[in-house]
Write a protein that holds these residues in place. Structure first.
Motif, PDB file in Angstrom:
ATOM      1  N   ALA A 189       0.737  -1.320  -0.026  1.00 10.26           N
ATOM      2  CA  ALA A 189       0.077  -0.081   0.087  1.00 10.26           C
ATOM      3  C   ALA A 189       0.860   1.309  -0.205  1.00 10.26           C
TER       4      ALA A 189
ATOM      5  N   LEU B 167      -7.924  -0.160   2.561  1.00 14.12           N
ATOM      6  CA  LEU B 167      -7.679  -1.237   1.301  1.00 14.12           C
ATOM      7  C   LEU B 167      -8.245  -2.638   1.955  1.00 14.12           C
ATOM      8  N   LYS B 168      -7.740  -3.036   3.055  1.00 16.09           N
ATOM      9  CA  LYS B 168      -8.207  -4.503   3.541  1.00 16.09           C
ATOM     10  C   LYS B 168      -9.689  -4.182   3.668  1.00 16.09           C
TER      11      LYS B 168
ATOM     12  N   TRP C 224      -8.909  -5.407  -0.814  1.00 13.90           N
ATOM     13  CA  TRP C 224      -7.652  -5.453  -1.643  1.00 13.90           C
ATOM     14  C   TRP C 224      -6.880  -6.526  -1.190  1.00 13.90           C
ATOM     15  N   TYR C 225      -6.912  -7.153  -0.169  1.00 14.01           N
ATOM     16  CA  TYR C 225      -6.396  -8.507   0.273  1.00 14.01           C
ATOM     17  C   TYR C 225      -7.120  -9.337   0.509  1.00 14.01           C
TER      18      TYR C 225
ATOM     19  N   PHE D  50      -3.716  -7.615  -4.929  1.00 11.86           N
ATOM     20  CA  PHE D  50      -3.801  -6.045  -4.847  1.00 11.86           C
ATOM     21  C   PHE D  50      -3.607  -5.481  -6.246  1.00 11.86           C
TER      22      PHE D  50
ATOM     23  N   THR E 166      -6.767  -5.649  -8.525  1.00 10.79           N
ATOM     24  CA  THR E 166      -7.822  -5.015  -7.757  1.00 10.79           C
ATOM     25  C   THR E 166      -7.637  -3.356  -8.145  1.00 10.79           C
ATOM     26  N   MET E 167      -6.386  -3.127  -8.151  1.00  7.05           N
ATOM     27  CA  MET E 167      -5.929  -1.703  -8.713  1.00  7.05           C
ATOM     28  C   MET E 167      -6.195  -1.473 -10.204  1.00  7.05           C
TER      29      MET E 167
END
Length: 357
Positions: free
Chosen positions: A224, A252-253, A257-258, A277, A280-281
Motif C-alpha cells: 500500500a 484497502l483491507k 484489496w487483500y 492487490f 484490484t488496482m
C-alpha cells in the motif's frame, strides 16, 4: 641492515593511534623492503575480502582481530609505500565498521600521506563523506590517480543509485562487478538488482518507497505504501491526499484489496497477495472485469493454471495479471501463489500495472 625510517615509524604510529593503543617504548628496528620476511603477500587481499564481507553482512567477521592483525602488519617497517598505504586504508575501513570514524579519518590521512594512489583509500574517503553527492565527488576525483578502478567503480554505482541516477548506476556496476571477487557481488548485488528493477521508472522512488525495495518479501502494508508513493492509483481511495500507510492499509483491507481480511500489516506478501492487490488496482472498481475469468472458466470446471484452483479467492487476480503481462508464470505453467513477493519484484509489477491501459 638499515635502521627504521621516519616514514615507517609514521605508519606504525598511525595504526596504533587509530586503535587507541599506547606504546611505552620506542625501539628502532631493521627496515624490510617490500613485504617483510614471513609475510604472505596474499594476506592483505584476504583481509580486504574479509572486511568487504563484514561490510555486506554486519557481524560476519571479527573486526577486532582484523584491526589487531593490520596493526601488526603496519608495525613491521617497510619502504614499500603502496603496501603501507593499503594497510592503513584497510585499517581505516575496519575502524569505520567498528563505529570509530575519528580513527578512520586519522588512518585515512596517514594512508594518503604514504601514497595517494591507493584505491581502497579512495573508497574509504568516499565512505566518510557526509552526503551522497560528496561521496560521488570523492570517487570521481580519485579515479584520475587511483591505482585501480573497479572497487571505486562499484562504489560509484552505489552512490549513483542513492542519488537516483539509475541508468548510470547500472553502467557503473556492470563495468566493475564482473572484475571483482564474489565478496563484492555480495556487497553490491542487491543494489545492482535494485537499479535494474528501477531502470524503466520515470524517476527515482521516494525515500519512503525505497525502504521496501529489497530482495526480501514486501509486507502487506508495504504494498500500500509503495503504491501510494509511486503511482496515482491510490487517489481513488485517498482523494489525492497523502495518507499514513497504516490508515491506507486498513482502508484497502476493508475494501477487499487483500485476500485475508484479518491479515496483519507486517505479514510478508506472497505472489497471490501481490496479484490480488494489483488486479484490484487494475480493475478500478469494475466488478465484471474483476470476475471475468471465473465467468470464462466456470463451464469448463477447471483452471488453466494447475496451482491456481478455480474458485480460489485469487483465481481471477492471478489469471488477470498473467494474461495482461503484469506478472509471469514462474516456469511457463505454474503461478507459485505462495511464493514470496520481494519488494523489488512488486515494484516492477506495480509499474506495469499502473501503466496498463
Amino acid at each position: 641492515m638499515k635502521r627504521l625510517s621516519r616514514f615507517a615509524a609514521v605508519v606504525a604510529t598511525a595504526v596504533a593511534a587509530g586503535m587507541a593503543a599506547a606504546s611505552c617504548a620506542s625501539i628502532q628496528r631493521d627496515v624490510y623492503y617490500d613485504s617483510p620476511a614471513g609475510e604472505d603477500p596474499a594476506e592483505l587481499a584476504e583481509l580486504e575480502s574479509s572486511l568487504v564481507r563484514s561490510r555486506a553482512v554486519p557481524g560476519a567477521g571479527n573486526l577486532a582481530a582484523a584491526r589487531a592483525r593490520l596493526a601488526e602488519l603496519a608495525s613491521a617497517p617497510s619502504s614499500d609505500s603502496a603496501r603501507s598505504a593499503r594497510i592503513l586504508a584497510l585499517s581505516a575501513e575496519a575502524a569505520i565498521q567498528s563505529g570509530d570514524r575519528n580513527a578512520a579519518a586519522r588512518l585515512l590521512a596517514a594512508s594518503k600521506a604514504a601514497y595517494r594512489g591507493d584505491e581502497v583509500a579512495a573508497v574509504v574517503e568516499s565512505r566518510l563523506a557526509p552526503t551522497q553527492a560528496e561521496r560521488l565527488a570523492v570517487l570521481d576525483r580519485s579515479a584520475a590517480v587511483a591505482d585501480g578502478g573497479y572497487r571505486g567503480g562499484a562504489e560509484r554505482g552505489s552512490a549513483l543509485l542513492a542519488l537516483g541516477r539509475i541508468r548510470e548506476a547500472i553502467v557503473a556496476f556492470d563495468a566493475a562487478l564482473p572484475r571483482l571477487g564474489e565478496e563484492y557481488a555480495l556487497l553490491f548485488g542487491d543494489e545492482r538488482e535494485r537499479a535494474w528493477s528501477l531502470r524503466d521508472a520515470e524517476s527515482a522512488p521516494s525515500a519512503d518507497a525505497s525502504a521496501y525495495l529489497t530482495r526480501v518479501p514486501i509486507t502487506l502494508l508495504g504494498m500500500a505504501a509503495v503504491a501510494q508513493s509511486e503511482t496515482t492509483a491510490m487517489d481513488r481511495v485517498t482523494g489525492g491526499a497523502p495518507w499514513a500507510a497504516g490508515v491506507l492499509f486498513e482502508r484497502l483491507k476493508a475494501a477487499g484489496w487483500y485476500i485475508d481480511s484479518g491479515a496483519d500489516a507486517k505479514s510478508p506478501a506472497t505472489r497471490k497477495d501481490a496479484a490480488m492487490f494489483l488486479w484490484t488496482m487494475m480493475c478500478r472498481g469494475d466488478r465484471a472485469m474483476a470476475a471475468r475469468y471465473t465467468a470464462r472458466y466456470a463451464s469448463r470446471g477447471r483452471s488453466p493454471v494447475p496451482d491456481v484452483p478455480l474458485g480460489s479467492p485469487y483465481f481471477d487476480a492471478a489469471l488477470g495479471v498473467v494474461e495482461e503481462g503484469v506478472m509471469a508464470l514462474v516456469d511457463g505453467s505454474a503461478f507459485d501463489p505462495d511464493g514470496p513477493a520481494s519488494g523489488l519484484d512488486f515494484y516492477g509489477w506495480l509499474l506495469a500495472a499502473a501503466a496498463w491501459r
